[in-house]
Design a protein around this motif. Structure first.
Motif, PDB file in Angstrom:
ATOM      1  N   ILE A  35     -62.726   8.126 -16.207  1.00 23.94           N
ATOM      2  CA  ILE A  35     -63.160   8.961 -14.694  1.00 23.94           C
ATOM      3  C   ILE A  35     -61.635   9.783 -14.464  1.00 23.94           C
ATOM      4  N   THR A  36     -61.988  11.077 -14.090  1.00 21.83           N
ATOM      5  CA  THR A  36     -60.829  11.980 -13.817  1.00 21.83           C
ATOM      6  C   THR A  36     -60.780  12.073 -12.232  1.00 21.83           C
ATOM      7  N   VAL A  37     -59.299  11.626 -11.758  1.00 26.49           N
ATOM      8  CA  VAL A  37     -59.099  11.697 -10.521  1.00 26.49           C
ATOM      9  C   VAL A  37     -58.042  12.903 -10.028  1.00 26.49           C
ATOM     10  N   VAL A  38     -58.460  13.788  -9.173  1.00 25.94           N
ATOM     11  CA  VAL A  38     -57.862  14.829  -8.843  1.00 25.94           C
ATOM     12  C   VAL A  38     -57.387  14.813  -7.013  1.00 25.94           C
ATOM     13  N   GLU A  39     -56.474  15.452  -6.953  1.00 23.31           N
ATOM     14  CA  GLU A  39     -56.127  15.709  -5.484  1.00 23.31           C
ATOM     15  C   GLU A  39     -56.123  17.057  -4.894  1.00 23.31           C
ATOM     16  N   GLU A  40     -56.298  17.339  -3.820  1.00 23.55           N
ATOM     17  CA  GLU A  40     -56.378  18.609  -3.246  1.00 23.55           C
ATOM     18  C   GLU A  40     -54.837  19.347  -3.041  1.00 23.55           C
ATOM     19  N   THR A  41     -54.210  19.624  -4.143  1.00 21.16           N
ATOM     20  CA  THR A  41     -52.891  19.960  -4.054  1.00 21.16           C
ATOM     21  C   THR A  41     -52.535  21.313  -3.132  1.00 21.16           C
ATOM     22  N   TYR A  42     -51.537  20.985  -2.271  1.00 23.79           N
ATOM     23  CA  TYR A  42     -51.026  21.851  -1.477  1.00 23.79           C
ATOM     24  C   TYR A  42     -52.093  21.780  -0.116  1.00 23.79           C
ATOM     25  N   SER A  43     -53.230  21.094   0.007  1.00 20.75           N
ATOM     26  CA  SER A  43     -54.224  21.171   0.953  1.00 20.75           C
ATOM     27  C   SER A  43     -53.253  20.959   2.419  1.00 20.75           C
ATOM     28  N   ASN A  44     -52.491  20.072   2.438  1.00 19.35           N
ATOM     29  CA  ASN A  44     -51.829  19.659   3.602  1.00 19.35           C
ATOM     30  C   ASN A  44     -50.215  19.448   3.656  1.00 19.35           C
ATOM     31  N   SER A  45     -49.597  20.035   2.288  1.00 20.26           N
ATOM     32  CA  SER A  45     -48.336  19.888   2.121  1.00 20.26           C
ATOM     33  C   SER A  45     -47.303  20.177   3.161  1.00 20.26           C
ATOM     34  N   ILE A  46     -47.656  21.525   3.845  1.00 14.69           N
ATOM     35  CA  ILE A  46     -47.159  22.151   5.149  1.00 14.69           C
ATOM     36  C   ILE A  46     -47.208  21.264   6.127  1.00 14.69           C
ATOM     37  N   SER A  47     -48.452  20.908   6.548  1.00 14.21           N
ATOM     38  CA  SER A  47     -48.611  20.005   7.816  1.00 14.21           C
ATOM     39  C   SER A  47     -47.566  18.780   7.443  1.00 14.21           C
ATOM     40  N   VAL A  48     -47.422  18.040   6.214  1.00 16.34           N
ATOM     41  CA  VAL A  48     -46.688  17.005   6.205  1.00 16.34           C
ATOM     42  C   VAL A  48     -45.134  17.346   6.461  1.00 16.34           C
ATOM     43  N   ALA A  49     -44.804  18.432   5.684  1.00 18.76           N
ATOM     44  CA  ALA A  49     -43.414  18.927   5.884  1.00 18.76           C
ATOM     45  C   ALA A  49     -42.758  19.188   7.378  1.00 18.76           C
ATOM     46  N   GLU A  50     -43.985  19.953   8.028  1.00 18.57           N
ATOM     47  CA  GLU A  50     -43.500  20.021   9.364  1.00 18.57           C
ATOM     48  C   GLU A  50     -43.433  19.116  10.322  1.00 18.57           C
ATOM     49  N   HIS A  51     -44.243  17.963   9.986  1.00 22.58           N
ATOM     50  CA  HIS A  51     -44.210  16.768  10.632  1.00 22.58           C
ATOM     51  C   HIS A  51     -42.964  15.851  10.447  1.00 22.58           C
ATOM     52  N   ALA A  52     -42.348  16.157   9.097  1.00 24.28           N
ATOM     53  CA  ALA A  52     -41.135  15.420   8.538  1.00 24.28           C
ATOM     54  C   ALA A  52     -39.943  15.829   9.255  1.00 24.28           C
ATOM     55  N   VAL A  53     -39.841  17.151   9.572  1.00 24.23           N
ATOM     56  CA  VAL A  53     -38.632  18.018  10.056  1.00 24.23           C
ATOM     57  C   VAL A  53     -38.655  17.550  11.610  1.00 24.23           C
ATOM     58  N   MET A  54     -39.852  17.769  12.230  1.00 25.12           N
ATOM     59  CA  MET A  54     -39.959  17.289  13.637  1.00 25.12           C
ATOM     60  C   MET A  54     -39.632  15.915  13.877  1.00 25.12           C
ATOM     61  N   GLN A  55     -39.755  15.034  13.162  1.00 29.36           N
ATOM     62  CA  GLN A  55     -39.218  13.494  13.208  1.00 29.36           C
ATOM     63  C   GLN A  55     -37.809  13.647  13.076  1.00 29.36           C
ATOM     64  N   VAL A  56     -37.500  14.325  12.034  1.00 35.72           N
ATOM     65  CA  VAL A  56     -35.878  14.192  11.717  1.00 35.72           C
ATOM     66  C   VAL A  56     -35.084  14.819  12.890  1.00 35.72           C
ATOM     67  N   LEU A  57     -35.594  15.744  13.788  1.00 29.79           N
ATOM     68  CA  LEU A  57     -34.971  16.131  14.820  1.00 29.79           C
ATOM     69  C   LEU A  57     -35.266  15.576  16.039  1.00 29.79           C
ATOM     70  N   ALA A  58     -36.286  14.787  16.242  1.00 35.82           N
ATOM     71  CA  ALA A  58     -36.767  13.875  17.353  1.00 35.82           C
ATOM     72  C   ALA A  58     -35.783  12.667  17.308  1.00 35.82           C
ATOM     73  N   LEU A  59     -35.563  11.946  16.104  1.00 41.20           N
ATOM     74  CA  LEU A  59     -34.582  10.943  15.993  1.00 41.20           C
ATOM     75  C   LEU A  59     -33.059  11.316  16.473  1.00 41.20           C
ATOM     76  N   VAL A  60     -32.585  12.267  15.600  1.00 44.49           N
ATOM     77  CA  VAL A  60     -31.283  13.049  15.845  1.00 44.49           C
ATOM     78  C   VAL A  60     -30.869  13.130  17.228  1.00 44.49           C
ATOM     79  N   ARG A  61     -31.704  13.947  17.836  1.00 43.74           N
ATOM     80  CA  ARG A  61     -31.487  14.218  19.042  1.00 43.74           C
ATOM     81  C   ARG A  61     -31.897  13.252  20.231  1.00 43.74           C
TER      82      ARG A  61
END
Length: 245
Positions: A35-61
């Protein structure tokens, strides 16, 4: 997609996961059944990255207690600023610099931080020069050198409980961890202990184990946490990107 479920689907040839990460699929079983398994590459990469940056700033500040003070009607400014810092000048080290990790590095660069990364595949010299990256051979080397650690690695046997008591104790005291990858890359109780001892100053992310977590899951109530539900890759923008599937 368990081995048992796969065994009951003899006609199955393709499994598509709408998002990033295939750890919810028994890959050994899919291989043995062709069976072939595939992911939707890039479909939500930016959403995840923005969320991570938001949480970095929320913790530090120290954003979350500051906001809570508004909601509860308080005005003790000292309570908000006693743990608040500028991120400028800090060392930030990304665990895994794939699509999401690179996006996080690019978004943090304008904050004038010192950027580090570790990955099994080294980035190109051009990217390393562009972002002034310091590369580390492994996570153990990286965590000793940085103040903030965003985790973006996939979950596999080598990363399972990577952030245990031993690794966390080698970090700078008062560091921060943001995990938007998979919860089991960290040891649940080791994170709680590190917050209680102030070895780490904050932990954020939106991945849990199990999901949904029990009402008494310690990450719900542990000190200095910025946890959210598993929503980082489900913005309306990301859902629109997945819609053609």
């Amino acid at each position: 997609m368990t081995a048992e479920r796969i065994a009951k689907a003899p006609k199955l040839k393709l499994a598509i996961t709408t998002g990033i990460g295939s750890d919810h699929v028994d890959l050994d079983a899919t291989i043995s059944h062709g069976i072939t398994v595939v992911e939707e590459t890039y479909s939500n990469s930016i959403s995840v990255a923005e969320h991570a940056v938001m949480q970095v700033l929320a913790l530090v500040r120290n954003y979350l207690p500051s906001h809570e003070g508004v909601v509860t009607g308080g005005w003790n400014i000292a309570d908000s600023v006693e743990r608040a810092y500028d991120i400028e000048g800090m060392n930030v080290g990304v665990i895994a610099a794939g699509r999401i990790g690179r996006a996080v590095l690019r978004r943090l660069a304008p904050f004038d931080v010192h950027l580090h990364y570790t990955d099994k595949n080294r980035l190109s010299p051009e990217i390393e020069r562009e972002l002034a990256l310091t590369v580390h051979p492994d996570a153990a080397s990286l965590v000793r050198a940085v103040d903030v650690v965003p985790i973006h690695a996939p979950l596999h046997p080598q990363t399972h409980h990577l952030f245990d008591d031993a690794l966390i104790s080698s970090m700078k005291r008062g560091s921060y961890i943001v995990n938007t990858a998979r919860a089991e890359i960290t040891d649940r109780d080791a994170i709680v202990r590190a917050l209680e001892s102030a070895q780490i100053a904050g932990y954020a992310g939106d991945v849990w184990y199990p999901q949904p977590p029990a009402a008494d899951h310690p990450w719900r109530t542990m000190s200095h946490n910025g946890m959210t539900r598993h929503v980082f890759g489900s913005t309306l923008s990301a859902q629109t990107a997945r819609a053609p599937m």
